[in-house]
Enzyme design. Structure first.
Site, mmCIF file in Angstrom:
data_model
loop_
_atom_site.group_PDB
_atom_site.id
_atom_site.type_symbol
_atom_site.label_atom_id
_atom_site.label_comp_id
_atom_site.label_asym_id
_atom_site.label_seq_id
_atom_site.Cartn_x
_atom_site.Cartn_y
_atom_site.Cartn_z
ATOM 1 C CB CYS A 169 -9.202 -6.255 7.119
ATOM 2 S SG CYS A 169 -10.568 -6.201 6.432
ATOM 3 N N GLY A 194 0.827 -1.173 -0.148
ATOM 4 C CA GLY A 194 -0.024 -0.189 0.137
ATOM 5 C C GLY A 194 0.918 1.310 -0.187
ATOM 6 C CD GLU A 206 -9.481 -2.715 4.602
ATOM 7 O OE1 GLU A 206 -10.316 -3.099 3.752
ATOM 8 O OE2 GLU A 206 -9.018 -3.610 5.237
#
Ligand code: NAP
Length: 543
Positions: free
Chosen positions: A305, A246, A265
């Site tokens: 997550c 990310g 995310e």
């Protein structure tokens, strides 16, 4: 459906000129056919330029066709039937029931976005009518709406091969906004990705849309993924995965001549705060609470997550009983096959780092699972003092592992909470008697998380209008939004104002007469489309 092993560029199968990669079964470590031909960077421009060419027509699609297209994707995914569940199970090791639920969620969120497109509030229409007689200066006619950003690059998650992958939340919200999507296939479920990609292609063709509306590209993230984000045709990025990938994408996007937003995310520990009142029940009630926690930690092998990686429990006799019950509950569990050997390996090193940290004990250890990539669930214990002083204990372990932290009073709890990094969620287990203790924690948590939960567990994210699945860094790269729920559409829109444009040049949603029947804010006041229509009809009758 036949799997071709090729990318789908502008809805056509295209063989990659690079290496060939196979999906594999994490339960047996066997390679799966077919091999996937990987694209080279030189081949990427076909997908991105087709997406750019699709933008003018797709971004201005009428709401009914647009919504019908999203619904058709949902129908086509469902129509694949058991083949999709079987392939996804083979590639991920996830159980059938979990994958069936995920398919329902995938279709459900596409249909929810279809309803959003028909309803139209996301277009954000505002009209400030002209005030030609205003003194000292007249006001021009100014109208505003939200327009789609342009082609979006989407990187799906390994842990949601359906609901957060090829036609998952990011793709659904980008398509709903009116943005063409170039999807970077996840190498951990290439066949599942192709099946879903074919379902999207079929919908594009059935609705006669420009083929550049969707491309599915196979290739390594570090080369093809990076080149995709650097491509000038791409105007935004949706990503779910590791912090390192990310951040690499955020850097690339920020370093472009034209920087673009990245909605990544990444990682979250999802702390749970157990207050004394939650532990005043009998032994059976304490066992239930402990089992619920262990179920949230071990569900989907901890590869969620929102899996709770931290739980704060009070010191004292009730907290001791709870910790013992957690130990028993986890000891009764066995490991489940993880998504990939790499993810299982990272989980093992993360759990080892936790277990070997100073003043950390093992509260409970489950059994090894039946396959090589099914490590035993583990729950560790430590004190607040240790937690706040050791950064190792703040690292996400993606998998079935969690840490119980014992606190002696609420001040300690608030201090620990204020030292947490950004998180997706925080959960409070409490009784009414705890409300005065919890009250000062809530504003601290608001600064840290995207969702606060009372007497529930963070796993199982509802897809709706009020949901926030986001939070401050490193939970996400942009704290202002969500990747789950209808608000996710806003990530791929931007406002444009139109000053003094004649009716003939105004886009349809902004024209007089409100031809798209949208709710609008006129001179600051919300006017419901239905009320406006009724007023027009009345005026016509009276005329
Ligand atoms: P990942 O390694 O971050 O990969 C996600 C996607 O990004 C893949 O398509 C990958 O492509 C691509 N990618 C990787 N490195 C890149 C780079 N430098 N530049 C551009 N693209 C890149 O995540 P994963 O494989 O899904 O899982 C690995 C770890 O991610 C897990 O162990 C866990 O820690 C974390 N994770 C977190 C969540 C969450 O919801 N927070 C969800 C899933 C995973 P290639 O594979 O082709 O390189």
């Amino acid at each position: 459906m036949t799997l071709n092993g090729h990318s789908l560029i502008a809805c056509q199968p295209v063989a990659g000129n690079g290496k060939t990669a196979h999906g594999y079964n994490p339960a047996t470590n066997e390679l799966l056919e077919p091999g996937y031909s990987l694209l080279t960077e030189g081949q990427l421009a076909t997908a991105t330029s087709a997406a750019a060419a699709a933008y003018p027509s797709f971004s201005t699609l009428d709401p009914e066709t647009h919504a019908g297209f999203l619904e058709a994707i949902a129908e086509n995914i469902e129509a694949i039937g058991e083949e999709l569940i079987t392939r996804a199970g083979l590639e991920t090791g996830l159980p059938t029931a979990r994958l069936q639920g995920e398919r329902a969620r995938t279709a459900g969120q596409l249909r929810l976005f279809a309803a959003v497109v028909r309803q139209g509030d996301f277009r954000g229409v505002r009209v400030d009518p002209a005030l030609p007689d205003r003194a000292p200066l007249p006001r021009a006619d100014i109208r505003q709406r939200q327009i789609p950003l342009g082609p979006v690059a989407v990187f799906g998650a390994s842990n949601f091969p359906l609901a957060f992958s090829t036609a998952g939340g990011d793709t659904a919200s980008a398509l709903a906004a009116g943005c063409p999507v170039v999807f970077k296939a996840h190498n951990a479920h290439p066949g599942t990705g192709e099946l879903v990609g074919q379902a999207i292609v079929k919908a594009v063709k059935n609705f006669g849309l420009h083929p550049g509306v969707f491309s599915l590209i196979y290739g390594p993230g570090s080369s093809i993924g990076q080149a995709l984000v650097a491509d000038p045709a791409i105007k935004a990025v949706g990503f779910t995965g590791s912090q390192s990938a990310g951040i690499a994408l955020m850097r690339t996007a920020a370093a472009r001549p034209e920087p673009i937003p990245v909605y990544a995310e990444m990682s979250s520990l999802n702390p749970v705060f157990v207050f004394p009142g939650a532990l005043t029940g009998n032994a059976e009630e304490i066992d239930v609470l402990a089992s619920q926690y262990v179920a949230a930690v071990t569900g989907s092998s901890g590869q969620l997550c929102t899996s709770p990686g931290l739980l704060f429990a009070p010191t004292g006799a009730a907290g001791d009983k709870f910790a013992a019950a957690v130990g028993r509950a986890v000891a009764a569990c066995a490991g489940q096959t993880m998504l990939t050997a790499g993810i299982a390996g990272s989980r093992n090193s993360g759990a080892e780092a936790l277990g070997s940290a100073d003043n950390v004990s093992v509260l409970g250890l489950g059994a090894e699972g039946a396959t090589e990539n099914a490590p035993p669930p583990a729950i560790f214990g430590t004190s607040v003092a240790e937690f706040v002083s050791n950064p190792v204990l703040h690292a996400e372990v993606f998998g079935a592992a969690s840490l119980v932290i014992r606190y002696s009073d609420t001040n300690e709890l608030i201090d620990a909470a204020s030292r947490l990094e950004g998180q997706l969620t925080a959960s409070l287990q409490l009784a009414p008697a705890d409300y005065p203790l919890a009250a000062p924690l809530v504003p601290v948590l608001e600064q840290k998380v995207g969702r606060i939960i009372v007497n529930g567990w963070p796993t199982g994210v509802e897809v709706g209008h009020a949901m926030v699945h986001g939070g401050p860094f490193p939970a996400t790269s942009d704290t202002r939004t969500t990747s789950v729920g209808t608000l996710a559409i806003n990530r791929f829109l931007r406002p444009v104002a139109y000053q003094n444009l004649p009716q003939e040049l105004l886009p349809a949603p902004l024209r007089d007469g409100n031809p798209w029947r949208l709710n609008r804010r006129v001179d600051g006041v919300v006017e419901a489309a239905a009320a406006e229509e009724a007023a027009t009809e009345k005026a016509e009758v009276n005329a």
